[in-house]
Scaffold this motif. Structure first.
Motif, PDB file in Angstrom:
ATOM      1  N   ARG A  61     -28.243  -7.426  23.713  1.00 14.90           N
ATOM      2  CA  ARG A  61     -26.886  -7.746  23.273  1.00 14.90           C
ATOM      3  C   ARG A  61     -25.943  -8.106  24.413  1.00 14.90           C
ATOM      4  O   ARG A  61     -24.915  -8.713  24.178  1.00 14.90           O
ATOM      5  CB  ARG A  61     -26.310  -6.575  22.489  1.00 14.90           C
ATOM      6  CG  ARG A  61     -27.227  -6.164  21.376  1.00 14.90           C
ATOM      7  CD  ARG A  61     -26.704  -5.736  20.091  1.00 14.90           C
ATOM      8  NE  ARG A  61     -25.333  -5.534  19.849  1.00 14.90           N
ATOM      9  CZ  ARG A  61     -24.720  -6.029  18.763  1.00 14.90           C
ATOM     10  NH1 ARG A  61     -25.391  -6.810  17.936  1.00 14.90           N
ATOM     11  NH2 ARG A  61     -23.461  -5.751  18.523  1.00 14.90           N
ATOM     12  N   ASN A  62     -26.338  -7.729  25.646  1.00 15.99           N
ATOM     13  CA  ASN A  62     -25.454  -7.993  26.773  1.00 15.99           C
ATOM     14  C   ASN A  62     -26.262  -8.553  27.941  1.00 15.99           C
ATOM     15  O   ASN A  62     -27.039  -7.832  28.571  1.00 15.99           O
ATOM     16  CB  ASN A  62     -24.740  -6.709  27.202  1.00 15.99           C
ATOM     17  CG  ASN A  62     -23.622  -6.958  28.192  1.00 15.99           C
ATOM     18  OD1 ASN A  62     -23.587  -7.986  28.866  1.00 15.99           O
ATOM     19  ND2 ASN A  62     -22.695  -6.025  28.287  1.00 15.99           N
ATOM     20  N   PRO A  63     -26.114  -9.850  28.263  1.00 14.18           N
ATOM     21  CA  PRO A  63     -26.913 -10.444  29.352  1.00 14.18           C
ATOM     22  C   PRO A  63     -26.608  -9.862  30.722  1.00 14.18           C
ATOM     23  O   PRO A  63     -27.401 -10.023  31.644  1.00 14.18           O
ATOM     24  CB  PRO A  63     -26.535 -11.933  29.277  1.00 14.18           C
ATOM     25  CG  PRO A  63     -25.196 -11.954  28.611  1.00 14.18           C
ATOM     26  CD  PRO A  63     -25.220 -10.828  27.627  1.00 14.18           C
ATOM     27  N   ASN A 220     -20.822  -5.530  32.292  1.00 13.44           N
ATOM     28  CA  ASN A 220     -20.878  -4.071  32.131  1.00 13.44           C
ATOM     29  C   ASN A 220     -20.527  -3.395  33.459  1.00 13.44           C
ATOM     30  O   ASN A 220     -20.675  -3.974  34.530  1.00 13.44           O
ATOM     31  CB  ASN A 220     -22.232  -3.599  31.578  1.00 13.44           C
ATOM     32  CG  ASN A 220     -23.403  -3.939  32.468  1.00 13.44           C
ATOM     33  OD1 ASN A 220     -23.268  -4.045  33.692  1.00 13.44           O
ATOM     34  ND2 ASN A 220     -24.577  -4.119  31.879  1.00 13.44           N
ATOM     35  N   TYR A 221     -20.054  -2.161  33.310  1.00 14.57           N
ATOM     36  CA  TYR A 221     -19.577  -1.433  34.482  1.00 14.57           C
ATOM     37  C   TYR A 221     -19.958   0.036  34.352  1.00 14.57           C
ATOM     38  O   TYR A 221     -19.795   0.645  33.284  1.00 14.57           O
ATOM     39  CB  TYR A 221     -18.057  -1.561  34.607  1.00 14.57           C
ATOM     40  CG  TYR A 221     -17.469  -0.748  35.740  1.00 14.57           C
ATOM     41  CD1 TYR A 221     -17.701  -1.105  37.063  1.00 14.57           C
ATOM     42  CD2 TYR A 221     -16.673   0.361  35.475  1.00 14.57           C
ATOM     43  CE1 TYR A 221     -17.168  -0.355  38.116  1.00 14.57           C
ATOM     44  CE2 TYR A 221     -16.135   1.115  36.517  1.00 14.57           C
ATOM     45  CZ  TYR A 221     -16.395   0.755  37.836  1.00 14.57           C
ATOM     46  OH  TYR A 221     -15.874   1.491  38.860  1.00 14.57           O
ATOM     47  N   LYS A 222     -20.489   0.610  35.448  1.00 12.26           N
ATOM     48  CA  LYS A 222     -20.851   2.025  35.504  1.00 12.26           C
ATOM     49  C   LYS A 222     -20.273   2.648  36.768  1.00 12.26           C
ATOM     50  O   LYS A 222     -20.268   2.012  37.827  1.00 12.26           O
ATOM     51  CB  LYS A 222     -22.375   2.213  35.542  1.00 12.26           C
ATOM     52  CG  LYS A 222     -23.127   1.793  34.307  1.00 12.26           C
ATOM     53  CD  LYS A 222     -24.613   2.081  34.473  1.00 12.26           C
ATOM     54  CE  LYS A 222     -25.414   1.712  33.245  1.00 12.26           C
ATOM     55  NZ  LYS A 222     -26.855   2.047  33.407  1.00 12.26           N
ATOM     56  N   THR A 223     -19.812   3.883  36.642  1.00 10.51           N
ATOM     57  CA  THR A 223     -19.352   4.615  37.817  1.00 10.51           C
ATOM     58  C   THR A 223     -19.459   6.113  37.559  1.00 10.51           C
ATOM     59  O   THR A 223     -19.312   6.556  36.410  1.00 10.51           O
ATOM     60  CB  THR A 223     -17.896   4.245  38.174  1.00 10.51           C
ATOM     61  OG1 THR A 223     -17.529   4.862  39.401  1.00 10.51           O
ATOM     62  CG2 THR A 223     -16.931   4.701  37.096  1.00 10.51           C
ATOM     63  N   MET A 224     -19.733   6.872  38.599  1.00  5.15           N
ATOM     64  CA  MET A 224     -19.823   8.321  38.473  1.00  5.15           C
ATOM     65  C   MET A 224     -18.426   8.930  38.551  1.00  5.15           C
ATOM     66  O   MET A 224     -17.661   8.667  39.479  1.00  5.15           O
ATOM     67  CB  MET A 224     -20.701   8.894  39.580  1.00  5.15           C
ATOM     68  CG  MET A 224     -22.162   8.467  39.518  1.00  5.15           C
ATOM     69  SD  MET A 224     -22.996   8.926  37.976  1.00  5.15           S
ATOM     70  CE  MET A 224     -22.924  10.726  38.076  1.00  5.15           C
ATOM     71  N   PHE A 231     -19.435   7.279  33.745  1.00  2.00           N
ATOM     72  CA  PHE A 231     -18.648   6.474  32.812  1.00  2.00           C
ATOM     73  C   PHE A 231     -19.288   5.100  32.679  1.00  2.00           C
ATOM     74  O   PHE A 231     -19.633   4.472  33.680  1.00  2.00           O
ATOM     75  CB  PHE A 231     -17.205   6.335  33.300  1.00  2.00           C
ATOM     76  CG  PHE A 231     -16.381   5.381  32.479  1.00  2.00           C
ATOM     77  CD1 PHE A 231     -15.862   5.764  31.252  1.00  2.00           C
ATOM     78  CD2 PHE A 231     -16.140   4.091  32.935  1.00  2.00           C
ATOM     79  CE1 PHE A 231     -15.105   4.879  30.496  1.00  2.00           C
ATOM     80  CE2 PHE A 231     -15.388   3.193  32.197  1.00  2.00           C
ATOM     81  CZ  PHE A 231     -14.859   3.590  30.966  1.00  2.00           C
ATOM     82  N   VAL A 232     -19.447   4.626  31.435  1.00  5.73           N
ATOM     83  CA  VAL A 232     -20.084   3.340  31.159  1.00  5.73           C
ATOM     84  C   VAL A 232     -19.168   2.535  30.240  1.00  5.73           C
ATOM     85  O   VAL A 232     -18.620   3.065  29.258  1.00  5.73           O
ATOM     86  CB  VAL A 232     -21.451   3.524  30.480  1.00  5.73           C
ATOM     87  CG1 VAL A 232     -22.037   2.174  30.077  1.00  5.73           C
ATOM     88  CG2 VAL A 232     -22.414   4.265  31.397  1.00  5.73           C
ATOM     89  N   SER A 233     -18.979   1.259  30.546  1.00  6.70           N
ATOM     90  CA  SER A 233     -18.222   0.370  29.673  1.00  6.70           C
ATOM     91  C   SER A 233     -18.893  -1.004  29.672  1.00  6.70           C
ATOM     92  O   SER A 233     -19.591  -1.370  30.619  1.00  6.70           O
ATOM     93  CB  SER A 233     -16.763   0.254  30.119  1.00  6.70           C
ATOM     94  OG  SER A 233     -16.692  -0.301  31.416  1.00  6.70           O
ATOM     95  N   ALA A 234     -18.665  -1.765  28.606  1.00 12.48           N
ATOM     96  CA  ALA A 234     -19.284  -3.087  28.485  1.00 12.48           C
ATOM     97  C   ALA A 234     -18.452  -3.963  27.558  1.00 12.48           C
ATOM     98  O   ALA A 234     -17.748  -3.466  26.664  1.00 12.48           O
ATOM     99  CB  ALA A 234     -20.709  -2.973  27.958  1.00 12.48           C
ATOM    100  N   LEU A 235     -18.558  -5.277  27.780  1.00  4.19           N
ATOM    101  CA  LEU A 235     -17.855  -6.258  26.954  1.00  4.19           C
ATOM    102  C   LEU A 235     -18.727  -7.500  26.827  1.00  4.19           C
ATOM    103  O   LEU A 235     -19.336  -7.941  27.810  1.00  4.19           O
ATOM    104  CB  LEU A 235     -16.508  -6.614  27.583  1.00  4.19           C
ATOM    105  CG  LEU A 235     -15.628  -7.629  26.846  1.00  4.19           C
ATOM    106  CD1 LEU A 235     -14.151  -7.281  27.038  1.00  4.19           C
ATOM    107  CD2 LEU A 235     -15.882  -9.059  27.363  1.00  4.19           C
TER     108      LEU A 235
END
Length: 433
Positions: A61-63, A220-224, A231-235
């Protein structure tokens, strides 16, 4: 052993799917059919949640997920190439104010591969996009009835590229080629004064061959947040696009045997050029999805996701029906997973991934001023197989679509899903020159 499992799985799904529609939903009568979920069994087992990505599963769903997920457990400089294939068996109970019925279908859902290339990553594969599969009957008190039948749908071949901008931040793009056909027929039954079908009946046949390109953009973005919490986010965003539709229509006079077999007496081809319907453009709506969640890497994760589809922009003069209209679609998802101990060697079930989630969706279809909504809850497990954390994924989804208001049909469905998510070494540095 893994390769044999893949071949057996594909063969079984292909045999079961051959000759069957990809859906049994009466709502596939409208537009270009029912939209298929563009994701894996792992996503569907979490209610459709697709914001999470890791080094051992393909995220369709997210390339942006194609890059930046090299498995850290390999200390020899090698990377993992990821394969995945999945299918679904659906059992549907159809309910209306006047009665009920049951139907089922078995479908192939996707086949894909993700190859890491340093900061880059490539993904490609094949999946259905929409499915048409219905048999409906409309009864009348005036000595006439209509029987509707349809099959077909759209498929996607896609290829995408992801790039890791920095640690935890990825971007990507998919280029998707859509192709397929939709076929439907309507038989008008005429009855005499004794309610016996007359000798000859009329049948209208339609066929549309569809093709076109579109793109899907993702980040998408990940950070501790601290030593344990991540923390995980995606668009993702899919711009509006057009599909070319080449259309045919014919009218036949038919007779029916006692077993329902249709025999054509004569056929007339309609010239659609005169009405400008021979070649049309079908507008595919834009889509935006975004979400976020928190979790402990390799242990647990929970997240939420929202998706907006501008279904009101869907248009094609050949697919318009007086009773149905389209509104913008919305979908809300919450889900997650839990792994007791991913590296346990003594207790198999501690390495199993347990998933659950739920979703609510306004499908965008309106009929008789009633919005067609869908609600579902999902459960699943990821069972370790082979080496490099390959796994077989089992999913169960229960839900309902539609309503019995305004003499409509409510679908109560149970979906059983199966996939293989397999990993192998893609590149390994030489130890000696």
């Amino acid at each position: 052993m893994i390769k044999k499992l893949v071949l057996i799985f594909i063969a079984v799904i292909a045999i079961k799917s051959y000759g069957q529609e990809g859906t049994a939903s009466p709502y596939s009568f409208y537009g270009i059919g029912s939209l298929k979920f563009k994701g894996t069994v792992e996503n569907r087992s979490m209610g459709g949640l697709s914001i999470y990505s890791d080094s051992i599963h393909v995220n369709l769903r997210n390339p942006a997920s194609y890059a930046g997920n090299n498995f850290e457990g390999l200390n020899d400089g090698s990377s993992l190439v990821k394969y995945t294939v999945g299918g679904t068996y659906s059992s549907i109970n159809l309910k209306s104010n006047s009665g009920s019925d049951k139907t089922s279908s078995t479908t192939f859902d996707y086949l894909a591969m993700n190859i890491p290339m340093g900061k880059f990553g490539v993904g490609f594969g094949l999946m259905p996009y929409t499915s048409v599969g219905y048999k409906l009957e409309s009864l009348s008190d005036k000595g006439v009835s209509h029987r509707f039948r349809g099959e077909g749908g759209l498929n996607k071949v896609f290829m995408g590229l992801g790039y890791q901008i920095s640690k935890g931040l990825n971007v990507g793009v998919d280029v998707q080629y859509n192709f397929g056909n939709i076929q439907n027929s309507t038989i008008v039954y005429n009855y005499d004064d004794d309610d016996i079908p007359t000798q000859y009946q009329s049948r209208e046949n339609n066929r549309s061959d569809l093709s076109g390109l579109n793109v899907n953009l993702g980040v998408n973005y990940k950070t501790m947040l601290n030593e344990k919490l991540e923390f995980v986010s995606a668009l993702t965003y899919t711009p509006q696009s057009d599909l070319a539709s080449e259309n045919e229509r014919s009218y036949s006079t038919i007779t029916l045997s006692s077993t329902g077999q249709e025999y054509v007496v004569d056929t007339i081809e309609e010239d659609l050029e005169e009405d400008g319907l021979k070649n049309t453009d079908l507008t595919m709506p834009s889509k935006l999805s975004f979400g976020a969640g928190i979790g402990q890497p390799l242990k647990w994760f929970v997240g939420i996701e929202t998706e907006f589809l501008s279904s009101s922009k869907f248009s094609n003069s050949l697919y318009r029906t007086a009773a149905s209209t389209y509104e913008d679609s919305k979908k809300y998802t919450i889900g997650g997973f839990y792994i007791p101990q991913y590296n346990s060697f003594n207790h198999y079930f501690k390495r199993v991934t347990y998933r659950a989630g739920m979703h609510f969706e306004n499908t965008g279809l309106q009929f008789e001023d009633e919005s067609i909504n869908e609600f579902g809850i999902s459960f699943g497990v990821g069972l370790p197989v082979g080496t490099f954390f390959s796994n077989a994924n089992l999913g169960l989804e229960l839900g309902k679509r539609g309503t019995t208001n305004s003499n409509l049909i409510q679908e109560n469905f149970i979906n059983f899903q199966l996939s293989l998510s397999l990993n192998d070494r893609w590149f390994q540095k030489r130890k000696y020159d």
